[in-house]
Design a protein around this motif. Structure first.
Motif, PDB file in Angstrom:
ATOM      1  N   PRO A   1       8.664   3.995  -9.575  1.00 60.52           N
ATOM      2  CA  PRO A   1       7.694   4.593 -10.306  1.00 60.52           C
ATOM      3  C   PRO A   1       7.987   5.702 -10.930  1.00 60.52           C
ATOM      4  N   SER A   2       8.969   6.853  -9.760  1.00 58.03           N
ATOM      5  CA  SER A   2       8.902   8.310 -10.790  1.00 58.03           C
ATOM      6  C   SER A   2       9.382   8.662 -11.852  1.00 58.03           C
ATOM      7  N   VAL A   3      10.138   7.318 -12.407  1.00 64.10           N
ATOM      8  CA  VAL A   3      11.107   7.875 -13.802  1.00 64.10           C
ATOM      9  C   VAL A   3       9.711   7.262 -14.426  1.00 64.10           C
ATOM     10  N   ALA A   4       8.289   7.291 -14.372  1.00 65.28           N
ATOM     11  CA  ALA A   4       7.316   7.364 -15.567  1.00 65.28           C
ATOM     12  C   ALA A   4       7.318   8.775 -16.467  1.00 65.28           C
ATOM     13  N   THR A   5       7.510  10.037 -15.746  1.00 63.48           N
ATOM     14  CA  THR A   5       7.675  11.457 -16.147  1.00 63.48           C
ATOM     15  C   THR A   5       9.292  11.847 -15.370  1.00 63.48           C
ATOM     16  N   PRO A   6       9.574  13.170 -16.627  1.00 69.10           N
ATOM     17  CA  PRO A   6       9.922  13.867 -16.322  1.00 69.10           C
ATOM     18  C   PRO A   6       9.190  15.227 -14.723  1.00 69.10           C
ATOM     19  N   ASN A   7       8.610  14.985 -14.575  1.00 69.96           N
ATOM     20  CA  ASN A   7       8.125  15.508 -13.287  1.00 69.96           C
ATOM     21  C   ASN A   7       8.453  14.960 -12.132  1.00 69.96           C
ATOM     22  N   GLY A   8       8.443  13.390 -11.649  1.00 64.30           N
ATOM     23  CA  GLY A   8       8.993  12.899 -10.354  1.00 64.30           C
ATOM     24  C   GLY A   8      10.280  13.259 -10.242  1.00 64.30           C
ATOM     25  N   GLN A   9      11.121  12.612 -11.550  1.00 62.71           N
ATOM     26  CA  GLN A   9      12.844  11.959 -11.110  1.00 62.71           C
ATOM     27  C   GLN A   9      13.287  14.060 -11.620  1.00 62.71           C
ATOM     28  N   ALA A  10      14.193  14.535 -10.282  1.00 66.96           N
ATOM     29  CA  ALA A  10      14.774  15.837 -10.801  1.00 66.96           C
ATOM     30  C   ALA A  10      15.590  15.323 -11.204  1.00 66.96           C
TER      31      ALA A  10
ATOM     32  N   ALA B   1       5.325  10.007  -9.196  1.00 69.57           N
ATOM     33  CA  ALA B   1       5.444  10.007 -11.062  1.00 69.57           C
ATOM     34  C   ALA B   1       4.670  11.126 -11.431  1.00 69.57           C
ATOM     35  N   VAL B   2       3.372  11.735 -10.188  1.00 67.00           N
ATOM     36  CA  VAL B   2       2.481  12.820 -11.456  1.00 67.00           C
ATOM     37  C   VAL B   2       3.365  14.273 -10.143  1.00 67.00           C
TER      38      VAL B   2
ATOM     39  N   THR C   1       9.831   1.879 -16.862  1.00 66.86           N
ATOM     40  CA  THR C   1       8.449   2.346 -15.794  1.00 66.86           C
ATOM     41  C   THR C   1       8.126   0.877 -15.954  1.00 66.86           C
ATOM     42  N   ILE C   2       7.530   0.094 -16.473  1.00 72.11           N
ATOM     43  CA  ILE C   2       7.045  -1.031 -15.772  1.00 72.11           C
ATOM     44  C   ILE C   2       7.685  -1.794 -15.837  1.00 72.11           C
ATOM     45  N   VAL C   3       8.808  -2.525 -15.820  1.00 67.89           N
ATOM     46  CA  VAL C   3       9.853  -3.735 -15.732  1.00 67.89           C
ATOM     47  C   VAL C   3       9.784  -2.423 -13.902  1.00 67.89           C
ATOM     48  N   LEU C   4      10.748  -2.009 -13.952  1.00 74.34           N
ATOM     49  CA  LEU C   4      10.990  -1.562 -12.588  1.00 74.34           C
ATOM     50  C   LEU C   4       9.606  -1.212 -11.420  1.00 74.34           C
ATOM     51  N   SER C   5       8.806  -0.777 -12.165  1.00 77.12           N
ATOM     52  CA  SER C   5       7.742  -0.541 -10.654  1.00 77.12           C
ATOM     53  C   SER C   5       7.471  -2.006 -10.291  1.00 77.12           C
ATOM     54  N   VAL C   6       6.877  -2.983 -11.513  1.00 79.41           N
ATOM     55  CA  VAL C   6       6.834  -4.748 -10.737  1.00 79.41           C
ATOM     56  C   VAL C   6       7.410  -4.765 -10.475  1.00 79.41           C
ATOM     57  N   VAL C   7       9.130  -4.994 -11.042  1.00 77.09           N
ATOM     58  CA  VAL C   7       9.380  -5.284  -9.657  1.00 77.09           C
ATOM     59  C   VAL C   7      10.128  -5.084  -8.350  1.00 77.09           C
ATOM     60  N   GLY C   8      10.093  -4.283  -8.469  1.00 78.66           N
ATOM     61  CA  GLY C   8      10.705  -3.688  -6.797  1.00 78.66           C
ATOM     62  C   GLY C   8       8.490  -3.550  -6.754  1.00 78.66           C
TER      63      GLY C   8
ATOM     64  N   LEU D   1       1.031  -0.915  -0.100  1.00 72.21           N
ATOM     65  CA  LEU D   1       0.074  -0.334  -0.272  1.00 72.21           C
ATOM     66  C   LEU D   1       0.820   1.554   0.174  1.00 72.21           C
ATOM     67  N   PHE D   2       2.245   1.654   1.135  1.00 70.64           N
ATOM     68  CA  PHE D   2       3.017   2.499   0.824  1.00 70.64           C
ATOM     69  C   PHE D   2       3.470   2.587  -0.144  1.00 70.64           C
ATOM     70  N   TYR D   3       3.963   0.836  -0.905  1.00 67.67           N
ATOM     71  CA  TYR D   3       4.807   1.560  -2.339  1.00 67.67           C
ATOM     72  C   TYR D   3       3.989   2.126  -3.657  1.00 67.67           C
ATOM     73  N   VAL D   4       2.586   1.803  -3.487  1.00 67.32           N
ATOM     74  CA  VAL D   4       2.091   2.359  -4.547  1.00 67.32           C
ATOM     75  C   VAL D   4       1.434   3.718  -4.449  1.00 67.32           C
ATOM     76  N   ALA D   5       1.451   4.152  -3.323  1.00 65.29           N
ATOM     77  CA  ALA D   5       0.833   5.264  -2.972  1.00 65.29           C
ATOM     78  C   ALA D   5       2.090   6.146  -3.384  1.00 65.29           C
ATOM     79  N   ASN D   6       2.835   5.786  -2.992  1.00 63.35           N
ATOM     80  CA  ASN D   6       4.114   6.864  -2.836  1.00 63.35           C
ATOM     81  C   ASN D   6       5.128   6.868  -4.170  1.00 63.35           C
ATOM     82  N   GLY D   7       4.596   5.639  -5.154  1.00 62.01           N
ATOM     83  CA  GLY D   7       5.132   5.659  -6.806  1.00 62.01           C
ATOM     84  C   GLY D   7       4.084   6.402  -7.458  1.00 62.01           C
ATOM     85  N   ILE D   8       2.562   6.314  -6.952  1.00 63.12           N
ATOM     86  CA  ILE D   8       1.646   6.944  -7.710  1.00 63.12           C
ATOM     87  C   ILE D   8       1.842   8.045  -7.913  1.00 63.12           C
ATOM     88  N   LEU D   9       1.761   9.475  -6.758  1.00 63.45           N
ATOM     89  CA  LEU D   9       1.703  10.567  -5.767  1.00 63.45           C
ATOM     90  C   LEU D   9       3.641  11.239  -6.607  1.00 63.45           C
TER      91      LEU D   9
END
Length: 527
Positions: free
Chosen positions: A452-461, A409-410, A490-497, A399-407
């Protein structure tokens, strides 16, 4: 009786137009109006409901992060933060306490990034030799990804990517000048033959893929150590982990994710997925090689000695971090002193240039912490945290992983990590959470904000830095193209993580404790 003359009306209108133009610079007009609307509405919302106003502030701040390409978030986010303190959503004392609590992170950003600036010549030389001596595109991509990963584990991801951007920009300029003439701007293709234009387009594709592999590499390496990403230091400092313990605790996730990332790099290159797989054109290679040999023959003894000194300073940096000989920021300060002393830099203006990359983000981090102070003051996340902590312990990690990952990424992963780690730390201090589960959740937060933050440029500085750099328009790397090229990772790293966080982390942590590699901390609460 005073009358308004046409001249006064004209002057007044000119002042208003100037204020409208100056406010947030060249940001879109609709965005400026929204920020003004937020500033007007927030005090009234706060008077009606402090909790609702707090959630509005969080949403507004996330919007400023999402609009980072149009206007640096420090400006609109800073205005919102100042207003929040002014109307009582938090206090200046609480903001100071948050900044003091995260002082090590601030020192890291101030001094470590600046310190790496003075050993960039060494790093540029390394990447240049690799690019010219490795002809296999798959092997070259893996090397760039692995090297960026290794360097990001010990250095700052922005600095590592800045070095690679410098290398790629230099190579692009060398080829473009060779085929179009020295007077032609790098973004201008006029004067280039049809054959050379094809080579140039292929060269752009080649550089785009290397830049994306390198950017992902900074994320792969950033999760490994406490200094890999700013949020790692926030999490590690809150948990009381030193360099080695942090690396051990995240290894059940970081190692499998790293392996999966390298395999993804190989597959996207081999099967030429979403813009990857373009080799370096032969004509371009010959031009770059000739220029490199020319520069190599022109090296002076002073330059060679400088490179050796930079290598020794880099070795000290790795040793100092690995053995936790001092706070990370202090080690960065020693790097500045040693590197400048040994490389002939002694003027204030030259040293000052090293801080231009880090201080804007350091200022933005303080704004992050102001919003975190608002969240703590108003107890915005208390219901969410209580609900998550009420579910089965095994379910809390995903739950914590998913919540942090979604936020992440955006918005921004540093902001998200700051919020969540402070919340579970409050739960720990109030004895609603035991120490063992706190450690697990801290790693889940670290993984969720890094992967999951690698999904968009917003997530990673680092991704945002690449998108806004000078090389992006030259190689036609747009927001949309970066998003598409990041999809496989994004798909591979998020799922494996996710899988490792849920299943591997608890099992491996128990094994590490049994082996005596980690100390099991017991918390005793007296209620």
């Amino acid at each position: 009786m005073n009358t308004v003359t046409p001249a006064n009306q004209s002057t007044f209108g000119a002042v208003i137009d100037a204020l409208r133009t100056n406010f947030l610079g060249d940001a879109p007009s609709w965005y400026k109006r929204i920020i003004i609307l937020f500033l007007i509405a927030n005090p009234f919302i706060y008077m009606c409901s402090p909790v609702i106003s707090g959630w509005c502030l969080v949403a507004e701040f996330i919007l400023t992060l999402a609009m980072a390409l149009k206007c640096y978030p420090l400006l609109p986010g800073g205005l919102l933060a100042i207003e929040a303190v002014a109307i009582g959503m938090t206090s200046a004392h609480e903001v100071k306490a948050e900044i003091y609590h995260n002082l090590e992170v601030i020192l890291l950003l101030m001094f470590m990034v600046a310190g790496i600036h003075f050993i960039r010549e060494l790093l540029v030389s390394i990447f240049t030799k690799i690019l010219l001596r490795v002809r296999s595109k798959i092997l070259l991509s893996v090397i760039f990804c692995v090297l960026a990963s290794f360097l990001s584990a010990f250095l700052d991801a922005l600095t590592v990517l800045a070095v690679i951007i410098t290398v790629c920009t230099g190579f692009y300029g060398i080829y473009h000048r060779a085929v179009a003439g020295a007077k032609t701007q790098m973004s201008d293709n006029s004067g280039i033959s049809a054959e050379d234009r094809v080579d140039l387009d292929n060269f752009r594709s080649f550089l785009r893929s290397l830049l994306m592999h390198s950017a992902v590499g900074t994320a792969l390496g950033g999760i490994f150590t406490i200094v890999g990403e700013p949020q790692n230091l926030i999490i590690g400092d809150t948990a009381g982990w030193h360099f080695t313990e942090f690396a051990l605790r995240v290894s059940p996730i970081s190692v499998p994710v790293f392996i999966a990332g390298i395999l993804t790099c190989i597959l996207v290159e081999k099967f030429k997925i979403i813009g990857f797989g373009q080799p370096l054109p032969e004509k371009v290679y010959k031009i770059l090689e000739q220029n490199y040999l020319k520069n190599l023959n022109g090296l002076t003894m002073r330059t060679k000695v400088s490179l050796v000194c930079q290598a020794l300073v880099a070795l000290w940096l790795i040793v100092g971090l690995a053995f936790h000989l001092a706070a990370v920021g202090i080690i960065g300060l020693t790097v500045i002193i040693l590197a400048t002393t040994a490389t002939g830099v002694n003027s204030e203006s030259e040293i000052g240039k090293a801080f231009t990359e880090s201080l804007p983000f350091t200022s933005l981090l303080c704004v992050f912490l102001t919003v975190v102070a608002v969240i703590d003051h108003l107890g915005l996340f208390d219901p969410i945290i209580k609900w998550v902590l009420s579910v089965d312990k095994a379910a809390q990690l995903p739950l914590f992983y998913v919540a942090n990952g979604i936020l992440s990424a955006v918005s921004d992963n540093v902001f998200v990590a700051s919020v969540y780690i402070s919340q579970i730390n409050n739960a720990l201090q109030s004895c609603h959470l035991d120490r063992e589960q706190f450690d697990m959740l801290a790693i889940a937060i670290n993984s969720g904000t890094n992967l999951p933050s690698v999904a968009t440029p917003n997530g990673q500085a680092a991704f945002l830095f690449l998108l806004t750099s000078a090389i992006a328009p030259l190689v036609r790397l747009s927001y949309g193209r970066m998003f598409l090229m990041a999809i496989p990772y994004t798909i591979v790293l998020s799922v494996v993580g996710f899988v490792c966080t849920w299943f591997v982390l608890p099992a491996m942590t128990d094994i590490f404790i049994d082996l005596g590699w980690l100390s099991e901390v017991q918390q005793v609460c007296t209620k």
